[in-house]
Design a protein around this motif. Structure first.
Motif, PDB file in Angstrom:
ATOM      1  N   PRO B 105       0.886  -1.608  -0.405  1.00  0.00           N
ATOM      2  CA  PRO B 105      -0.435   0.266  -0.026  1.00  0.00           C
ATOM      3  C   PRO B 105       0.839   0.971  -0.028  1.00  0.00           C
ATOM      4  N   VAL B 106       1.978   1.103   0.281  1.00  0.00           N
ATOM      5  CA  VAL B 106       2.674   2.275   0.990  1.00  0.00           C
ATOM      6  C   VAL B 106       3.182   2.652  -0.343  1.00  0.00           C
ATOM      7  N   ALA B 109       0.873   4.481  -3.140  1.00  0.00           N
ATOM      8  CA  ALA B 109       0.295   5.605  -2.838  1.00  0.00           C
ATOM      9  C   ALA B 109       0.661   6.788  -3.195  1.00  0.00           C
ATOM     10  N   TYR B 113      -4.586   7.807  -2.543  1.00  0.00           N
ATOM     11  CA  TYR B 113      -5.234   7.646  -1.377  1.00  0.00           C
ATOM     12  C   TYR B 113      -6.510   6.352  -2.206  1.00  0.00           C
ATOM     13  N   GLY B 116      -5.436   2.526  -4.256  1.00  0.00           N
ATOM     14  CA  GLY B 116      -5.246   1.339  -3.249  1.00  0.00           C
ATOM     15  C   GLY B 116      -6.465   1.119  -2.135  1.00  0.00           C
ATOM     16  N   THR B 117      -7.285   2.773  -1.612  1.00  0.00           N
ATOM     17  CA  THR B 117      -7.721   2.173  -0.812  1.00  0.00           C
ATOM     18  C   THR B 117      -9.428   1.412  -1.662  1.00  0.00           C
ATOM     19  N   ILE B 333      -0.195  -4.171  -4.893  1.00  0.00           N
ATOM     20  CA  ILE B 333      -1.280  -4.183  -3.599  1.00  0.00           C
ATOM     21  C   ILE B 333      -1.385  -5.292  -3.698  1.00  0.00           C
ATOM     22  N   VAL B 376      -4.856  -0.910   5.069  1.00  0.00           N
ATOM     23  CA  VAL B 376      -5.328   0.419   4.881  1.00  0.00           C
ATOM     24  C   VAL B 376      -4.514   1.219   5.944  1.00  0.00           C
ATOM     25  N   LEU B 379      -2.003   2.496   4.177  1.00  0.00           N
ATOM     26  CA  LEU B 379      -1.596   3.616   3.330  1.00  0.00           C
ATOM     27  C   LEU B 379      -1.697   4.825   3.815  1.00  0.00           C
ATOM     28  N   CYS B 383       0.568   8.125   3.555  1.00  0.00           N
ATOM     29  CA  CYS B 383      -0.703   9.516   2.509  1.00  0.00           C
ATOM     30  C   CYS B 383      -0.674  10.537   3.810  1.00  0.00           C
TER      31      CYS B 383
END
Lengths: 69, 690
Positions: B105-106, B109, B113, B116-117, B333, B376, B379, B383
């Motif tokens: 997730p990083v 980013a 955001y 990815g979310t 991801i 999450v 992430l 962010c």
């Protein structure tokens, strides 16, 4: 006799943390051995713990007990 | 009355989720609070768990609590132990949650955001948690058989061997990419390097203590180990201040890579109780603690997301990894949305401890939702940083240069305004000389975590401590994995070699053991070293390859799940596994195709090889090569990467074809063709038990 709820909770938490690193409940093991295999002397605490370490980490079968990623 | 109350509650949760999504998606241009992401995620998880997992449990799998589980049938107090639902949930979650959901997730980013979310949420609800739950179910119904054994039994022995080779190759890539994350975090960081090095003597001490002094006192020794670790972090700050000591622990990437390779070799031949077990205890508990701490931190601090919801890099021009949102976001991801490795864990120790079949739902589906939540949070941690800082930390030196001034100019030109002072100040705050080009997720997450946790505890002066705490936590975890993973590879290699030369398959033989360990370490060491010298940072090349591999494994697991559903004559519900299978196959095959044949040398391995070939033919040298031999080496690396990618794709296709044949036969059959362990119902046990 029902245990006090707080004691029960503490035991469950301890059990959870120990199981997270692959160590089963020793008391349960003793109870199981006494009920099912009374003729066999169960492992002592030390041996039981060593068996837990041997079972958790990769051995002959290439077992992976934890997600590596 | 009860049902009206319940309906009202679910309506409320749905509305909360909708409101959160509205805020996230519609509030363009304004920064939003991270709590909205948490609310959106929680509502999704609650609804998916309550409705979808229940549907799978009741209609698709027909979980039956009257049916004895393997834990009851084979109860032995050691492996097969009927275990309380919550205790087993904790065990299973600790087993599936690793470094993956914190890294992917990083990296993702860079696209903002929102993408990815959305993938984390949709992926986990419809694919990841479904896979974990159904594999756990299938294994439980087969006395806790492993994924490999089940593939062999359901899809044939050839498919079983192919899957085994696939798993070995994934392990190699995974270990390389994780080792690379550690190298990237420790390059030129005496503080970090010292604390990580200190974990080795600490682990030895713990190992000896647990073996000989107080066996089995896990809580006691873990607390002692934890205190020693914290002291190592604090003392690491002094090491970094002391010029002589700092020089000793300031290492180049190449040196770190060799150190890790040697470490991997030595660690994996030592007895497990000495280094692996104590490390594992520390990293497991530290991980759980950190996850809880981060969750509390995010909710308490309620930080604002500074990263835009969507950045211009969705077009594939991103500095962190190349490639457009489809398919590359979906392989970047992996863990957190859907992770193939979970199929190995869900068919490992957990199915042998399930007390009732209905527990498969909270443990299989629920634990994966929690892992998604961890992703999450990762992430969010990435962010909440200034986007300029994020890109400075994650873009390679080849793009942004080596000084704060150069980096600030380049990154500001992308539209993320940042000054050189901000970059040097951030480095100073976290106790490092530079934060530039530290790709790999861990350092970014560490800065994000330091940013959040220092607001809860310790104030700005605690930033450096929390940064190194986070680095330690990730590195500790990864080093444990390198140790255990090298062992897994060694045994798999011995298994494979043993079929040709029986002497090499003998796991008790030292020469055979050393040969297999050398092969395993050279395998991942090769990719690690290649990644370390890559001017684009290595993560760029290796993470997508790992993502493809991990998703490929998920594809295999979902193919198996689909096959078993057909064998159970559950064709009506085949879409439950078929849709995620198809999606995973589409993204892995598309991503694989791009990695092979994309015309851009940034994405395609073959295009990259061509570029270097052309340059070499004209007598030019391209960075990082300084000689013609190095140019040649880079070309070879490209072909190795391309072959590996092609092998992964071939494995998926083979599994699919093998499954189609079996599915066709099972579909035609008029009766159930499923091969489960013998059905025993509760109350049928031997009277001795009554």
């Amino acid at each position: 006799m029902p245990k006090a709820p707080l004691l029960m909770l503490a035991q469950r938490i301890q059990q959870t943390f120990r199981l997270m690193v692959g160590v089963q409940d020793y008391a349960h093991y003793l109870a199981h051995m006494a009920a099912k295999h009374p003729e066999i002397t169960p492992m002592d605490k030390k041996a039981f713990y060593r068996a837990a370490i041997d079972a958790r980490y990769p051995g002959k079968s290439g077992k992976l007990s934890k997600c590596p990623c | 009355m009860q049902s009206i109350k319940e309906k009202a509650m679910w309506l409320f949760i749905a509305l909360m989720g909708a409101a959160a999504f509205g805020t996230i998606a519609l509030n363009r241009g304004e920064s939003i609070n991270a709590v909205w992401l948490i609310v959106a995620a929680m509502s999704c998880y609650a609804i998916a768990y309550r409705f979808y997992s229940r549907f799978i449990a009741e209609k698709v799998l027909e979980l039956n609590d009257q049916r004895l589980t393997p834990a009851e049938k084979h109860s032995d107090g050691l492996d097969y132990v009927p275990t309380n639902k919550w205790v087993l949930f904790g065990h299973h979650f600790a087993a599936i949650a690793g470094a993956g959901p914190l890294v992917g997730p990083v990296l993702a980013a860079q696209m903002g955001y929102l993408p990815g979310t959305l993938w984390l949420l949709a992926g986990v609800m419809l694919a990841g948690a479904v896979q974990d739950m159904i594999i756990l179910f299938i294994s439980t119904r087969r006395d806790g058989k492993s994924l490999g054994e089940m593939i062999k039994a359901e899809l044939g022995s050839v498919a079983g061997v192919i899957a085994m080779i696939g798993i070995l190759l994934i392990m190699v890539i995974l270990l390389a990419v994780l080792a690379l994350v550690v190298v990237k975090a420790l390059v030129g960081s005496p503080w970090g390097t010292f604390t990580i090095a200190a974990t080795i003597p600490i682990a030895f001490f713990m190992g000896i203590y647990m073996r000989y002094i107080r066996p089995g006192q896990i809580a006691e020794i873990s607390i002692i180990g934890f205190v020693l670790l914290m002291l190592a972090i604090v003392y690491g700050g002094d090491v970094a201040q002391n010029p002589a000591m700092a020089a000793m622990f300031t290492l180049k990437g190449e040196t770190l890579a060799w150190s890790l390779i040697i470490y991997g070799f030595v660690a994996s031949v030592l007895p497990v109780w000495l280094l692996l077990a104590p490390r594992d205890y520390l990293s497991t508990f530290l991980k759980i603690g950190t996850i809880v701490g981060l969750a509390i931190g995010i909710i308490y601090v309620a930080p604002t997301l500074k990263m835009p919801s969507v950045t211009q890099f969705i077009d594939g021009s991103g500095p962190v990894f190349a490639g457009s949102i489809f398919p590359f976001l979906f392989i970047t991801i992996a863990c957190g949305a859907v992770s193939g490795f979970h199929a190995l864990v869900a068919s490992g120790t957990t199915p042998k401890m399930i007390e009732r079949e209905s527990h498969i739902r909270p443990i299989g589906y629920g634990a994966m939702l929690m892992e998604s939540f961890v992703a999450v949070m990762a992430l969010i941690a990435a962010c909440v940083l200034e986007p300029g800082i994020y890109f400075a930390m994650n873009a390679p030196a080849a793009l942004i240069g080596k000084t704060a001034a150069e980096a600030a100019t380049v990154i500001s030109s992308w539209g993320y305004i940042i000054t050189p002072e901000m970059l040097t100040q951030m480095a100073k705050d976290v106790g490092e000389t530079t934060i530039l080009s530290r790709a790999g997720g861990a350092p970014t997450l560490a800065v994000g975590m330091a940013h959040i946790l220092s607001q809860v505890f310790g104030g700005p002066t605690a930033m450096a401590f929390w940064y190194h705490f986070a680095i330690l936590f990730e590195a500790l975890f990864i080093l444990t994995t390198i140790d255990a993973g090298t062992r897994v590879c060694r045994f798999m290699i011995q298994d494979l070699l043993g079929t040709f030369v029986p002497a090499l398959g003998n796991t008790q033989s030292w020469p055979a053991n050393l040969i297999a360990t050398t092969l395993a370490v050279s395998g991942w060491g090769y990719f690690l070293y290649q990644g370390v010298i890559d001017p684009l940072g290595g993560i760029n090349t290796l993470w997508p390859l790992f993502g493809i591999a991990n998703q490929m494994l998920a594809g295999i697991a979902l193919i198996l799940a689909t096959t078993v559903l057909v064998k159970m004559k559950k064709q009506r519900y085949i879409w439950v596994t078929l849709l995620p299978t198809l999606w995973i196959l589409v993204i892995t095959m598309t991503a694989g195709w791009h990695k092979l044949f994309n015309a851009s040398p940034k994405i395609g391995f073959l295009a990259h090889a061509d570029k270097f070939k052309t340059a070499l033919a004209q007598g030019e040298l391209l960075a990082p090569a300084k000689t013609a031999v190095q140019m040649q080496q880079i070309i070879v690396n490209d072909y190795v990467n391309a072959s590996l990618c092609a092998i992964f794709m071939a494995i998926v296709i083979t599994m699919l074809l093998a499954a189609l044949r079996v599915i066709h036969k099972a579909w035609q059959a008029e009766h159930l063709t499923v091969q489960e362990a013998e059905l025993q119902l509760r109350g049928d046990e031997a009277p001795a038990n009554a």
